[in-house]
Design a protein around this motif. Structure first.
Motif, PDB file in Angstrom:
ATOM      1  N   ASN A  49       0.963  -1.179   0.065  1.00 47.19           N
ATOM      2  CA  ASN A  49      -0.054   0.038  -0.199  1.00 47.19           C
ATOM      3  C   ASN A  49       0.783   1.293  -0.095  1.00 47.19           C
ATOM      4  OD1 ASN A  49      -2.332  -1.601   0.226  1.00 47.19           O
ATOM      5  ND2 ASN A  49      -2.708  -1.258   1.978  1.00 47.19           N
ATOM      6  N   THR A  50       2.094   1.231   0.165  1.00 45.12           N
ATOM      7  CA  THR A  50       2.834   2.467   0.317  1.00 45.12           C
ATOM      8  C   THR A  50       3.240   2.650  -1.065  1.00 45.12           C
ATOM      9  OG1 THR A  50       3.970   1.703   2.303  1.00 45.12           O
ATOM     10  CG2 THR A  50       4.989   3.420   1.183  1.00 45.12           C
ATOM     11  N   VAL A  51       2.531   3.655  -1.473  1.00 46.97           N
ATOM     12  CA  VAL A  51       2.823   4.199  -3.184  1.00 46.97           C
ATOM     13  C   VAL A  51       2.805   5.597  -2.948  1.00 46.97           C
ATOM     14  CG1 VAL A  51       1.928   1.989  -4.213  1.00 46.97           C
ATOM     15  CG2 VAL A  51       0.302   3.914  -3.621  1.00 46.97           C
ATOM     16  N   PRO A  52       3.547   6.232  -3.937  1.00 48.58           N
ATOM     17  CA  PRO A  52       3.216   7.726  -3.932  1.00 48.58           C
ATOM     18  C   PRO A  52       1.751   8.147  -4.121  1.00 48.58           C
ATOM     19  CG  PRO A  52       5.138   7.049  -5.209  1.00 48.58           C
ATOM     20  CD  PRO A  52       4.263   5.835  -4.851  1.00 48.58           C
ATOM     21  N   GLY A  53       1.504   9.041  -2.941  1.00 48.17           N
ATOM     22  CA  GLY A  53       0.052   9.540  -3.347  1.00 48.17           C
ATOM     23  C   GLY A  53      -0.753   9.207  -2.092  1.00 48.17           C
ATOM     24  N   ALA A  54      -0.292   8.065  -1.388  1.00 45.25           N
ATOM     25  CA  ALA A  54      -1.077   7.548  -0.363  1.00 45.25           C
ATOM     26  C   ALA A  54      -1.057   8.458   0.715  1.00 45.25           C
ATOM     27  CB  ALA A  54      -0.655   6.030  -0.043  1.00 45.25           C
ATOM     28  N   LYS A  55      -2.135   8.878   1.480  1.00 42.34           N
ATOM     29  CA  LYS A  55      -2.202   9.445   2.649  1.00 42.34           C
ATOM     30  C   LYS A  55      -2.095   8.537   3.997  1.00 42.34           C
ATOM     31  CE  LYS A  55      -4.417  12.922   0.804  1.00 42.34           C
ATOM     32  NZ  LYS A  55      -3.792  14.155   0.269  1.00 42.34           N
ATOM     33  N   VAL A  56      -0.937   8.766   4.669  1.00 44.57           N
ATOM     34  CA  VAL A  56      -0.704   8.063   5.760  1.00 44.57           C
ATOM     35  C   VAL A  56      -0.621   8.748   7.145  1.00 44.57           C
ATOM     36  CG1 VAL A  56       0.652   6.496   4.257  1.00 44.57           C
ATOM     37  CG2 VAL A  56       1.866   8.368   5.291  1.00 44.57           C
ATOM     38  N   MET A  57      -0.461   7.806   8.284  1.00 48.47           N
ATOM     39  CA  MET A  57      -0.424   8.435   9.426  1.00 48.47           C
ATOM     40  C   MET A  57       0.954   7.535  10.201  1.00 48.47           C
ATOM     41  SD  MET A  57      -2.621   8.751  12.952  1.00 48.47           S
ATOM     42  CE  MET A  57      -2.363   6.948  13.491  1.00 48.47           C
TER      43      MET A  57
END
Length: 141
Positions: A49-57
């Motif tokens: 799921n770690t792809v550019p554009g992903a919103k993360v905390m």
């Protein structure tokens, strides 16, 4: 007398406590493998799921957007315009779901429009009094 003591010592009779210990050991081993398998699956999901554009905390509670990923498991996370943090991939704890933020946004806007005007600012004493009274009911008033 000596032959009686030797016969009792080498008597390998049925021991129910030994069966219980073996069963508990088997359950312990099963739970250890199960936990490792779950953790490996969670790390694989995080990596996918770690792809550019992903919103993360992050683990420390910092929200941001993934900008780039390095081959050494370093992730570039933009937390504000022009502010980019370099983190290890394992520092990302959750992914912010776009549907969850879209569902909460209209509720926040509605609450702001129906709320009283914000011209009167609450003093710190009033805030403490209000927060102390929020959890009280008839039993602990």
């Amino acid at each position: 007398m000596n032959s009686l003591v030797i016969a009792q010592a080498g008597g390998g009779g049925f021991n129910p406590s030994m069966i219980l210990m073996v069963a508990l050991f088997a359950v312990l081993i099963f739970m250890m493998f199960r936990g490792r398998k779950k953790q490996a699956a969670q790390q694989e999901k995080l990596k996918d799921n770690t792809v550019p554009g992903a919103k993360v905390m992050t683990n420390s509670g910092i929200f941001g957007t993934v900008v780039g990923i390095d081959e050494e498991d370093r992730v570039l996370v933009e937390v504000a315009n022009g502010v980019v943090l370099t983190l290890h991939r394992q520092a990302i704890s959750t992914f912010v779901d776009k549907d969850a933020t879209a569902a909460t946004a209209p509720a926040e806007v509605e609450a702001e429009t129906t709320a009283a005007p914000t011209s009167s600012v609450e003093t710190p004493e009033e805030t403490l009094r209000r927060l102390n009274d929020e959890g009280k009911d008839e039993r602990n008033a």
